[in-house]
Design a protein around this motif. Structure first.
Motif, PDB file in Angstrom:
ATOM      1  N   ALA A   1       7.911  -4.317  -5.982  1.00  0.00           N
ATOM      2  CA  ALA A   1       6.960  -3.260  -5.607  1.00  0.00           C
ATOM      3  C   ALA A   1       5.819  -3.824  -4.769  1.00  0.00           C
ATOM      4  O   ALA A   1       5.286  -3.142  -3.885  1.00  0.00           O
ATOM      5  CB  ALA A   1       6.424  -2.575  -6.857  1.00  0.00           C
ATOM      6  N   GLU A   2       5.462  -5.073  -5.014  1.00  0.00           N
ATOM      7  CA  GLU A   2       4.384  -5.704  -4.246  1.00  0.00           C
ATOM      8  C   GLU A   2       4.878  -6.251  -2.904  1.00  0.00           C
ATOM      9  O   GLU A   2       4.143  -6.213  -1.914  1.00  0.00           O
ATOM     10  CB  GLU A   2       3.784  -6.856  -5.058  1.00  0.00           C
ATOM     11  CG  GLU A   2       3.119  -6.427  -6.352  1.00  0.00           C
ATOM     12  CD  GLU A   2       2.679  -7.633  -7.180  1.00  0.00           C
ATOM     13  OE1 GLU A   2       2.872  -8.775  -6.689  1.00  0.00           O
ATOM     14  OE2 GLU A   2       2.185  -7.447  -8.290  1.00  0.00           O
ATOM     15  N   GLU A   3       6.110  -6.746  -2.871  1.00  0.00           N
ATOM     16  CA  GLU A   3       6.577  -7.502  -1.715  1.00  0.00           C
ATOM     17  C   GLU A   3       7.316  -6.679  -0.668  1.00  0.00           C
ATOM     18  O   GLU A   3       7.307  -7.023   0.513  1.00  0.00           O
ATOM     19  CB  GLU A   3       7.510  -8.632  -2.185  1.00  0.00           C
ATOM     20  CG  GLU A   3       6.867  -9.630  -3.132  1.00  0.00           C
ATOM     21  CD  GLU A   3       5.794 -10.463  -2.454  1.00  0.00           C
ATOM     22  OE1 GLU A   3       5.828 -10.557  -1.202  1.00  0.00           O
ATOM     23  OE2 GLU A   3       4.933 -11.013  -3.151  1.00  0.00           O
ATOM     24  N   LEU A   4       7.985  -5.593  -1.061  1.00  0.00           N
ATOM     25  CA  LEU A   4       8.835  -4.874  -0.113  1.00  0.00           C
ATOM     26  C   LEU A   4       8.075  -4.270   1.069  1.00  0.00           C
ATOM     27  O   LEU A   4       8.604  -4.263   2.200  1.00  0.00           O
ATOM     28  CB  LEU A   4       9.644  -3.794  -0.841  1.00  0.00           C
ATOM     29  CG  LEU A   4      10.754  -4.325  -1.758  1.00  0.00           C
ATOM     30  CD1 LEU A   4      11.523  -3.182  -2.393  1.00  0.00           C
ATOM     31  CD2 LEU A   4      11.708  -5.248  -0.992  1.00  0.00           C
ATOM     32  N   PRO A   5       6.849  -3.745   0.898  1.00  0.00           N
ATOM     33  CA  PRO A   5       6.151  -3.226   2.088  1.00  0.00           C
ATOM     34  C   PRO A   5       5.981  -4.272   3.180  1.00  0.00           C
ATOM     35  O   PRO A   5       6.169  -3.975   4.372  1.00  0.00           O
ATOM     36  CB  PRO A   5       4.803  -2.768   1.524  1.00  0.00           C
ATOM     37  CG  PRO A   5       5.075  -2.450   0.094  1.00  0.00           C
ATOM     38  CD  PRO A   5       6.093  -3.460  -0.342  1.00  0.00           C
ATOM     39  N   ALA A   6       5.644  -5.492   2.816  1.00  0.00           N
ATOM     40  CA  ALA A   6       5.466  -6.547   3.815  1.00  0.00           C
ATOM     41  C   ALA A   6       6.792  -6.912   4.463  1.00  0.00           C
ATOM     42  O   ALA A   6       6.845  -7.227   5.670  1.00  0.00           O
ATOM     43  CB  ALA A   6       4.837  -7.780   3.168  1.00  0.00           C
ATOM     44  N   VAL A   7       7.869  -6.887   3.684  1.00  0.00           N
ATOM     45  CA  VAL A   7       9.195  -7.171   4.244  1.00  0.00           C
ATOM     46  C   VAL A   7       9.555  -6.117   5.289  1.00  0.00           C
ATOM     47  O   VAL A   7      10.009  -6.440   6.391  1.00  0.00           O
ATOM     48  CB  VAL A   7      10.254  -7.210   3.123  1.00  0.00           C
ATOM     49  CG1 VAL A   7      11.660  -7.216   3.715  1.00  0.00           C
ATOM     50  CG2 VAL A   7      10.053  -8.430   2.238  1.00  0.00           C
ATOM     51  N   ILE A   8       9.346  -4.852   4.969  1.00  0.00           N
ATOM     52  CA  ILE A   8       9.648  -3.772   5.916  1.00  0.00           C
ATOM     53  C   ILE A   8       8.816  -3.928   7.180  1.00  0.00           C
ATOM     54  O   ILE A   8       9.304  -3.773   8.299  1.00  0.00           O
ATOM     55  CB  ILE A   8       9.393  -2.405   5.257  1.00  0.00           C
ATOM     56  CG1 ILE A   8      10.369  -2.188   4.096  1.00  0.00           C
ATOM     57  CG2 ILE A   8       9.512  -1.283   6.282  1.00  0.00           C
ATOM     58  CD1 ILE A   8      10.071  -0.949   3.268  1.00  0.00           C
TER      59      ILE A   8
END
Length: 705
Positions: free
Chosen positions: A131-138
Motif C-alpha cells: 500500500a505504501e510502495e505501489l504508488p511510487a512504482v506506478i
C-alpha cells in the motif's frame, strides 16, 4: 506463506508503441522493489491492452523476515579520545542508527579497523508495504511522453481511470492521483463496459475474455495471424509479411476481428510500395499478394468492436482507402510531368541542415547533392577501382538522389524517399544501374534491413551516410547519451554493415577523410579536418566495438581494436581468430607477460635505439637465447600468415610463447648493469611486441578460459 500480487492500471487508450515498454517497465519496477524490500517471489507475468497495463507475481512472501544489518561508521582511531570516552563521531553514529554507544563494536575492513553497529530490522507485513510502495512504482513506469489531466499532479502515458490491486485475494488500497485502488476492472469499452470484480489473475483473464478483452498481446497476435491466413486464402493469395504491423494492430485492439476489403484494380497500377504504404502507414491494413508476388485487389483489416453487419465496416474502410489511393494516383500523374533532372534547382529551396550555413557550408539539399556527387565518385574510385563505369553511375545517381524530395508523392509518403526516385528515374529512361542505386541509397534503413547490392548503390549508400556524419560533426551535432536526432549511430552502423555484407576490404579512415574533405571548405579542412576525422573514427570505433562484444569477449575485442580497426573487415577476422584461440587455451598468462613487456618498454623507452635488434651473439643466458630463437622463427611464419590474411595461424603462435616467456622473466634480469646486455634484452622484448602489434595488443587479454 506466499500469495499472488496482482496490479492492473486502467487508462484511456494508450498509443500502441507505449504498451510493451509499459508492461516491461512495470514488471521490472515491481521485481526490483520486492528485492529492495527483501520479499521473495515466484514467476512474474506481464500483459497489456490499449486500456490496461497489468502485472501479477506469484508466490510473494506474506511478510519480511526479521534481519540484522551491520553498518560501518567512522574509523576506530577517531572513535574514542585518549581517556577512552566516545568521541562526537562515535556518539553521532550511534544516535543516527538508533543504538547505544556501548553497543558499538570494532570491525576489520580493507581500510583498517572501523566502528560498526548491529541494527535489527523487524519484518513488516507485505500487504502493508505494498500500500505504501505501489504508488511510487506506478509513477516510475517509463513513457516516451507522459501527460497530466484535470488538476492532478501525477503524470502517466494517458489518464488513469482505475487501479485494481490485490494481494492474497484482498484489496491493496492506496491513492494515485484522483484514483483509489480497489478490486474492480472493466471489460471492453463498447461490447462489455460493466465493472468486473477480480479475485486473482486466473479469474481476471477468464472474466475479461468473456467481456471481449484478450489481455495477453501474444494471444492477440496469434488470433491476428490465424485470421490473416484465412482471409488471404479467401482472397486466393498470401499475406505480404509484416510482423511489425501485426504487433502494432495487436496493441490497437482488445478483441481483434478481421475482414477482407477490395481495391479498385485500376489502383494497382501505382507502384507497389505506394500501395503498401497507403494501406500500412495510414490505415494499418495488411496487403495481400499472389504466389508470384503481385499485389491482389484486396486487403485485410482488423477492428476492435464486433458489429451486427461487418460489411458496413468493410465498406467504410474501402472508401477511406479509395480516397487515399485516388490522391496517390493524382500525385503520381502530376509528378511525372517533370523528369527528375529538371528538379535539381528546386533543391535550392529545401533546407537539409540549417546549422551548416553558420559555418559557411552549404545548408540546402542542393548543396548536399553537390557533396554527394563528389563523395560518391571518390568512394567508387576506392571501392571499385577496376570498374570505370561504376563512378559515372554513382555520380549520376548522386545527382538525382534527392530530387524526389520535391515530389508530391514523397510529400505524402515520406517513408518512400529513394523508392519513388527509383521509379521515376526508370520512367525517365535513366540506366537501370542509376535507378537501382537511387532506390538503394538509404539502405540499410534498420538493423535487420538488407544493404545496397549493386556497386553504384553501395557507393551512393556509403556516401549518403558518411556525408551526413561528416557535416554533423563539422557543426558539433554529435550524439550524446540517448539523443541522436540525426540518426548518426544508425548511419555509422549502416556503413559498417554495408562493408561487411558486400565483403569490401576498404580503409575506413580513407573513406572518413574523403567525407570530411568533401564536407568542409579547403580552409576549414586545413584548420580542423584532422580533428574531425579522429572524432569520427572514435565514433565508428564505439559502434564496431559494441557490435563485436555481442559475440566475443570484451577483452579480446579491446585487444584487437587497440591494434587498429581502419580496415573493419580485418578487425572482424582478427577478433574471430583470437576468440577461437582463446576457446582452446588460456591466454591470460600471455596477456600478463605482454603487459609486463609493455611496462618495461615504456619505462625505458629512452634506452632503446631506433635501430636496435636482438643479437643472439650477445645473449648470455639460455633462456634469452631460446626466446630469441623462437621469436625469429615466429617472425618469419607470421610474415607469411599475415601476408595471406591468415590471422588464426598468425595468432596461434601466442601459445608457443607462454613457457619461454615465463622462463625468461624468472631467470633473466632485463635491466642488467651492462649496457650491451640491457639494450639487447630490451630489443628482444620490443621485437616480440612489434610482431603482434598490427594484430592485437596482447597485453589487454586478461580473462582466463
Amino acid at each position: 506463506m506466499e500469495s499472488q500480487l496482482f496490479l492492473e492500471i486502467g487508462t484511456e487508450e494508450l498509443p500502441a508503441r507505449f504498451i510493451q515498454p509499459a508492461m516491461d517497465g512495470l514488471a521490472r519496477l515491481l521485481t526490483e522493489r520486492l528485492a529492495e524490500l527483501h520479499l521473495a517471489h515466484g514467476e512474474v507475468h506481464a500483459v497489456g491492452t490499449p486500456r490496461r497495463v497489468t502485472v501479477w507475481i506469484d508466490d510473494v512472501s506474506d511478510r519480511q523476515e526479521d534481519r540484522e544489518e551491520v553498518k560501518v561508521g567512522p574509523p576506530a582511531r577517531i572513535a574514542y579520545d585518549k581517556e577512552g570516552n566516545p568521541s562526537r563521531a562515535a556518539q553521532g553514529f550511534a544516535r543516527t542508527n538508533g543504538v547505544e554507544v556501548g553497543d558499538l563494536f570494532e570491525t576489520e575492513t580493507p581500510r583498517g579497523p572501523y566502528l560498526a553497529a548491529r541494527i535489527q530490522h523487524k519484518g513488516r507485513a507485505t500487504a502493508e508495504l505494498l500500500a505504501e510502495e505501489l504508488p511510487a512504482v506506478i509513477d516510475a513506469i517509463p513513457f516516451k511522453k507522459s501527460m497530466r489531466w484535470g488538476h492532478e499532479t501525477v503524470a502517466f502515458g494517458r489518464p488513469v481511470r482505475w487501479i485494481c490491486a490485490l494481494y492474497a485475494g484482498e484489496a491493496v488500497t492506496f491513492e494515485y492521483g484522483d484514483v483509489t485502488s480497489g478490486t474492480i476492472t472493466y471489460g471492453h469499452r463498447v461490447m462489455a463496459p460493466a465493472a468486473i470484480e477480480v479475485t486473482d489473475a486466473q479469474h481476471y483473464q477468464a472474466a475479461l475474455y468473456e467481456a471481449h478483452v484478450i489481455v495477453d498481446p501474444a494471444d492477440r497476435r496469434a488470433i491476428i495471424r490465424e485470421e490473416l491466413a484465412g482471409l488471404a486464402q479467401q482472397a486466393g493469395g498470401r499475406v505480404v509479411e509484416d510482423e511489425e504491423l501485426i504487433h502494432e494492430v495487436a496493441n490497437l485492439t482488445e478483441d481483434p476481428w478481421g475482414g477482407l476489403g477490395s481495391i479498385d484494380p485500376e489502383n494497382l497500377k501505382l507502384p507497389r510500395e505506394v500501395l503498401i504504404s497507403s494501406m500500412r502507414k495510414h490505415q494499418r491494413y495488411f496487403a495481400l499478394e499472389d504466389e508470384g508476388g503481385a499485389l491482389l485487389p484486396h486487403f485485410a483489416v482488423f477492428n476492435n468492436t464486433r458489429v451486427r453487419d461487418p460489411a458496413v465496416v468493410i465498406y467504410g474502410n474501402e472508401r477511406v482507402l479509395k480516397a487515399r489511393l485516388h490522391d496517390g494516383t493524382f500525385f503520381y500523374a502530376e509528378d511525372r510531368k517533370r523528369p527528375l533532372g529538371d528538379r535539381l534547382d528546386d533543391l535550392k529551396r529545401v533546407t537539409f541542415l540549417g546549422e551548416l550555413g553558420k559555418k559557411g557550408l552549404g545548408p540546402t539539399s542542393y548543396d548536399r547533392t553537390q557533396r554527394l556527387i563528389a563523395l560518391a565518385e571518390r568512394v567508387a574510385a576506392i571501392a571499385y577501382p577496376e570498374q570505370s563505369d561504376v563512378a559515372s553511375q554513382a555520380r549520376r545517381a548522386a545527382e538525382l538522389s534527392k530530387t524526389d524530395l520535391t515530389t508530391l508523392m514523397v510529400g505524402e509518403f515520406p517513408d518512400l524517399q529513394g523508392t519513388i526516385g527509383a521509379y521515376y528515374a526508370r520512367a525517365d529512361g535513366e540506366p537501370d544501374a542509376v535507378a537501382t542505386a537511387i532506390g538503394e541509397q538509404y539502405m540499410p534503413r534498420g538493423v535487420d534491413d538488407d544493404t545496397a547490392s549493386t556497386p553504384a548503390g553501395v557507393c551512393l549508400a556509403l556516401a549518403d551516410k558518411l556525408e551526413k556524419i561528416a557535416v554533423c560533426f563539422a557543426v558539433k551535432l554529435i550524439p550524446t547519451g540517448n539523443k541522436d536526432p540525426y540518426g548518426l549511430r544508425r548511419a555509422a552502423l549502416g556503413v559498417l554493415k554495408t562493408l561487411e555484407a558486400r565483403d569490401l576490404d576498404l580503409n575506413l579512415r580513407e573513406l572518413v577523410d574523403a567525407s570530411v574533405a568533401t564536407a568542409l571548405t579547403d580552409a576549414l579542412y586545413a584548420e580542423g579536418g584532422a580533428e574531425d576525422v579522429a572524432a569520427i573514427m572514435g565514433f565508428f570505433e564505439a559502434r564496431l566495438r559494441s557490435e563485436l562484444v555481442g559475440d566475443h569477449r570484451s577483452d579480446i575485442v579491446d585487444a584487437v581494436m587497440a591494434a587498429g580497426f581502419d580496415r573493419p573487415r580485418h578487425a572482424r577476422l582478427r577478433v574471430a581468430a583470437l576468440s577461437d584461440i582463446a576457446r582452446e587455451a588460456d591466454l591470460a598468462p600471455i596477456g600478463e607477460a605482454f603487459k609486463r613487456i609493455n611496462n618495461i618498454l615504456q619505462r625505458n623507452a629512452d634506452q632503446i635505439p631506433a635501430d636496435a635488434e636482438f643479437n643472439a651473439a650477445h645473449a648470455q643466458q639460455e633462456q634469452e637465447r631460446a626466446l630469441g630463437e623462437l621469436a625469429a622463427d615466429i617472425r618469419g611464419s607470421m610474415r607469411e600468415h599475415l601476408g595471406r590474411g591468415d590471422y588464426r595461424d598468425a595468432l596461434s603462435h601466442l601459445t608457443r610463447l607462454q613457457e619461454p616467456l615465463e622462463d625468461f622473466f624468472n631467470e633473466v634480469m632485463v635491466m642488467a648493469d651492462d649496457e650491451t646486455l640491457r639494450t639487447n634484452r630490451l630489443a628482444l622484448l620490443e621485437g616480440l611486441r612489434s610482431m603482434f602489434e598490427a594484430v592485437a595488443d596482447v597485453s589487454r587479454i586478461h580473462v582466463g578460459t
